[in-house]
Design a protein around this motif. Structure first.
Motif, mmCIF file in Angstrom:
data_model
loop_
_atom_site.group_PDB
_atom_site.id
_atom_site.type_symbol
_atom_site.label_atom_id
_atom_site.label_comp_id
_atom_site.label_asym_id
_atom_site.label_seq_id
_atom_site.Cartn_x
_atom_site.Cartn_y
_atom_site.Cartn_z
ATOM 1 N N TYR A 32 18.904 33.497 13.493
ATOM 2 C CA TYR A 32 19.369 32.125 13.700
ATOM 3 C C TYR A 32 19.220 31.750 15.176
ATOM 4 N N LEU A 33 18.936 30.458 15.426
ATOM 5 C CA LEU A 33 18.759 29.958 16.792
ATOM 6 C C LEU A 33 19.419 28.601 16.936
ATOM 7 N N ASP A 34 19.965 28.353 18.123
ATOM 8 C CA ASP A 34 20.451 27.005 18.439
ATOM 9 C C ASP A 34 20.448 26.823 19.947
ATOM 10 N N TRP A 35 20.539 25.562 20.385
ATOM 11 C CA TRP A 35 20.468 25.217 21.803
ATOM 12 C C TRP A 35 21.537 24.207 22.162
ATOM 13 N N LYS A 36 22.020 24.299 23.395
ATOM 14 C CA LYS A 36 22.771 23.222 24.029
ATOM 15 C C LYS A 36 21.880 22.734 25.169
ATOM 16 N N PHE A 37 21.083 21.722 24.856
ATOM 17 C CA PHE A 37 20.089 21.292 25.829
ATOM 18 C C PHE A 37 20.722 20.744 27.104
ATOM 19 N N GLY A 47 30.994 30.348 18.289
ATOM 20 C CA GLY A 47 31.781 29.660 19.302
ATOM 21 C C GLY A 47 31.909 30.524 20.543
ATOM 22 N N LEU A 48 31.542 29.967 21.698
ATOM 23 C CA LEU A 48 31.581 30.719 22.954
ATOM 24 C C LEU A 48 32.677 30.190 23.867
ATOM 25 N N ILE A 75 30.034 25.314 20.732
ATOM 26 C CA ILE A 75 29.844 25.796 19.370
ATOM 27 C C ILE A 75 28.385 25.593 18.978
ATOM 28 N N TYR A 76 27.783 26.638 18.446
ATOM 29 C CA TYR A 76 26.387 26.631 18.009
ATOM 30 C C TYR A 76 26.343 26.908 16.507
ATOM 31 N N TYR A 77 25.293 26.446 15.854
ATOM 32 C CA TYR A 77 25.130 26.756 14.433
ATOM 33 C C TYR A 77 23.663 26.637 14.039
ATOM 34 N N ASP A 78 23.304 27.364 12.996
ATOM 35 C CA ASP A 78 21.945 27.304 12.449
ATOM 36 C C ASP A 78 22.013 27.760 11.003
ATOM 37 N N TRP A 79 20.950 27.435 10.243
ATOM 38 C CA TRP A 79 20.940 27.672 8.809
ATOM 39 C C TRP A 79 19.671 28.394 8.377
#
Length: 228
Positions: free
Chosen positions: A209-214, A107-108, A92-96
């Protein structure tokens, strides 16, 4: 997979969950889903305390607070989506967008399904080329990239294999928060200046919007568009 009853149930339950945890939920949530992704677009999502913090230019403090709460809620999100839509989410990713109090949650499911879910759309080749170019400028060329629409207003781009060795070492040394801040600022700037979505699609986005799962070396980019 546009099961309107299930999506309506998910919208209602998600709104209640966010109200219970944040003290105030979004004024609206726009939910959509396909075989590989669930998207939720939040509008006017800001508490009284957050408004005060934003007025004092404490944007990163608001982001940090939200990340702490959202990370704690991830198991509940996954359970809720599994119960209502029958999808087993992997990440699950999210950004604001704190300027207009909007946000996105993506959600992937298992990314191995992406190759089977290929979608053609206007401007796709141009967008992929530009995102690859920007990724190479900011870190490195992605090992893989997929994109798809979850609805007529939400374009999701998933990149994998973009971290360079220096970034991985910074993560091992505990600098994830600083790396996240720097990457968000750099990549958003490049995406806004070097990807002409209006030219590519004859539509002008109203959100980015951007997010990462490092730990997975995976990232999402999400463009939202006004209703046509």
């Amino acid at each position: 997979m546009e099961n309107h009853k299930a999506l309506s149930q998910l919208t209602s339950k998600m709104g209640k969950l966010l109200r219970d945890r944040f003290g105030k939920g979004p004024e609206s949530i726009y939910v959509s889903a396909n075989e590989v992704c669930v998207s939720m677009h939040f509008r006017q999502f800001v508490s009284v305390v957050e408004k005060i913090m934003l007025q004092q230019n404490k944007d990163e403090a608001v982001r940090d607070m939200r990340q702490l709460v959202m990370d704690l809620l991830v198991p509940e999100f996954k359970h809720l989506i599994s119960d209502t839509l029958g999808l087993q989410l992997q990440h699950i990713y999210y950004d604001w967008n704190l300027d207009n109090h909007s946000g996105i949650m993506i959600g992937l499911v298992d990314s191995s399904l992406f190759d089977r879910y290929q979608e053609s759309y206007r401007g796709k080749n141009y967008i992929h080329r530009q995102v690859e170019k920007i990724s190479a400028e900011a870190e490195k060329m992605p090992d893989g990239m997929h994109s798809f629409w979850t609805n007529a207003r939400t374009l999701v781009i998933v990149r994998s294999g973009i971290l360079i060795k220096l970034e991985k070492e910074l993560l091992r040394a505990g600098y994830e928060p600083a790396l996240r801040v720097a990457k968000r600022a750099l990549e958003k700037s490049l995406l806004l200046t070097e990807v002409d979505m209006t030219q590519a699609m004859d539509r002008t986005p109203d959100g980015l919007y951007l997010d990462w799962k490092f730990d997975q070396d995976q990232s999402i980019i999400v463009y939202t568009f006004p209703t046509e």
